[in-house]
Design a protein around this motif. Structure first.
Motif, PDB file in Angstrom:
ATOM      1  N   SER A   5      48.197  -4.760 -19.192  1.00  4.76           N
ATOM      2  CA  SER A   5      47.784  -5.026 -17.824  1.00  4.76           C
ATOM      3  C   SER A   5      46.496  -5.842 -17.832  1.00  4.76           C
ATOM      4  O   SER A   5      45.709  -5.786 -18.786  1.00  4.76           O
ATOM      5  CB  SER A   5      47.562  -3.711 -17.076  1.00  4.76           C
ATOM      6  N   ILE A   7      43.491  -5.729 -17.154  1.00  9.14           N
ATOM      7  CA  ILE A   7      42.265  -4.957 -16.899  1.00  9.14           C
ATOM      8  C   ILE A   7      41.357  -4.927 -18.127  1.00  9.14           C
ATOM      9  O   ILE A   7      40.262  -4.366 -18.068  1.00  9.14           O
ATOM     10  CB  ILE A   7      42.596  -3.505 -16.478  1.00  9.14           C
ATOM     11  N   GLU A 239      52.196  -0.996 -19.330  1.00 11.72           N
ATOM     12  CA  GLU A 239      51.797  -1.071 -17.917  1.00 11.72           C
ATOM     13  C   GLU A 239      51.055   0.195 -17.500  1.00 11.72           C
ATOM     14  O   GLU A 239      51.554   1.005 -16.723  1.00 11.72           O
ATOM     15  CB  GLU A 239      53.016  -1.293 -17.023  1.00 11.72           C
ATOM     16  N   GLN A 240      49.846   0.322 -18.038  1.00 14.05           N
ATOM     17  CA  GLN A 240      49.018   1.483 -17.707  1.00 14.05           C
ATOM     18  C   GLN A 240      47.598   1.045 -17.371  1.00 14.05           C
ATOM     19  O   GLN A 240      47.103   0.057 -17.919  1.00 14.05           O
ATOM     20  CB  GLN A 240      48.948   2.481 -18.878  1.00 14.05           C
ATOM     21  N   LYS A 241      46.973   1.792 -16.500  1.00 15.99           N
ATOM     22  CA  LYS A 241      45.532   1.665 -16.280  1.00 15.99           C
ATOM     23  C   LYS A 241      44.886   2.747 -17.131  1.00 15.99           C
ATOM     24  O   LYS A 241      44.889   3.918 -16.766  1.00 15.99           O
ATOM     25  CB  LYS A 241      45.202   1.836 -14.801  1.00 15.99           C
ATOM     26  N   CYS A 242      44.401   2.344 -18.269  1.00 15.36           N
ATOM     27  CA  CYS A 242      43.896   3.310 -19.246  1.00 15.36           C
ATOM     28  C   CYS A 242      42.701   2.720 -19.974  1.00 15.36           C
ATOM     29  O   CYS A 242      42.329   1.563 -19.771  1.00 15.36           O
ATOM     30  CB  CYS A 242      45.006   3.681 -20.236  1.00 15.36           C
ATOM     31  N   THR A 243      42.106   3.507 -20.846  1.00 12.76           N
ATOM     32  CA  THR A 243      40.982   3.025 -21.641  1.00 12.76           C
ATOM     33  C   THR A 243      41.485   2.198 -22.819  1.00 12.76           C
ATOM     34  O   THR A 243      42.675   2.238 -23.172  1.00 12.76           O
ATOM     35  CB  THR A 243      40.157   4.202 -22.172  1.00 12.76           C
TER      36      THR A 243
END
Length: 257
Positions: A5, A7, A239-243
């Motif tokens: 992603s 980010i 597809e993750q919002k992660c560290t």
């Protein structure tokens, strides 16, 4: 090709040889995407505020035009594959708002528009929401494959979102049946050109009407299912919002398969 992603900092992308998937809507700040221009590999087209199945022709036309904006903008990043939720909303809070035939007409128009630019439209299976709230197209494997067949365009492929597939599988009453339903999404691997790869939980009921998008290796989807995805030649988006640490653990899990 493995993607993340959009980010993570460029240094992290470079370190792990990752591309990114851009999400482009009519409200996207395109200047903010310039930093990852060299890493853009796919585009996710707009889904918020879109109904390609709308019975209201003005809503349907606006939806198509918003999608076309994303296509033209994404092409400027030299991206060839663009992902689209079928974006067919048939019912919202009990009110009929859309139909199947106009959705197919919309998808064909979008596919033809993309074909003229040498682009691929990849249709993503949808998350299963509670039917009292929203009925949308492409939640089950059968519906998803039928969409591909009915659109009937050579530049159309499929994107498998594993978290969405888990939401459709979690309603079976045994784990064996849940796994069997999950595997149905891989019945036609030759049609799949892209994955939105996440883990989920089918041992519990966490995925019923829910889209939990865990980093691969953090849930309980069958290891063989993950292995089939990792070995598939299609591109794969984590597809993750992660560290960064969590994504590194997911990459290590993938390489262990």
């Amino acid at each position: 090709m493995v993607l993340a992603s959009n980010i993570f900092p460029v240094d992290f992308l470079k370190k792990h040889n990752l591309g990114v998937e851009l999400y482009i809507t009519t409200e996207t700040d395109l200047n903010a995407l310039e930093v990852v221009r060299d890493y853009a590999r796919t585009v996710h087209l707009q889904y918020s505020g879109i109904n390609l199945a709308a019975n209201d022709e003005a809503v349907r036309r606006k939806s198509i035009n918003d999608i076309k904006y994303g296509i033209e903008t994404g092409a400027g990043f030299d991206v060839k594959t663009m992902v689209l939720h079928p974006c067919g909303v048939f019912s919202s809070k009990g009110e009929d708002v859309g139909s199947y035939a106009p959705m197919i007409d919309s998808l064909r128009e979008i596919a033809d528009f993309m074909a003229g630019k040498g682009l691929i439209l990849s249709l993503e299976n949808q998350v299963l929401r509670h039917p009292d709230l929203r009925i949308i197209a492409g939640c089950s494997s059968d519906e998803w494959f039928q969409l591909y067949k009915d659109v009937d365009r050579k530049n159309v492929t499929l994107t498998l979102d594993t978290s969405h597939a888990a939401s459709a599988s979690a309603h079976e009453d045994t784990l064996e049946k849940r796994h069997a339903k999950l595997w149905k999404f891989l019945d036609h691997p030759e049609l799949i050109s892209h994955f939105h790869w996440s883990d989920a939980r089918l041992v519990t009921d966490d995925c019923q009407y829910a889209d939990i998008h865990l980093v691969p290796g953090q849930g309980d989807l069958p290891r063989d299912f993950h292995k089939a995805i990792w070995e598939h030649p299609a591109s794969k988006l984590f597809e993750q919002k992660c560290t960064e640490e969590e994504l590194e653990a997911g990459l290590a899990f993938a390489h262990s398969l």
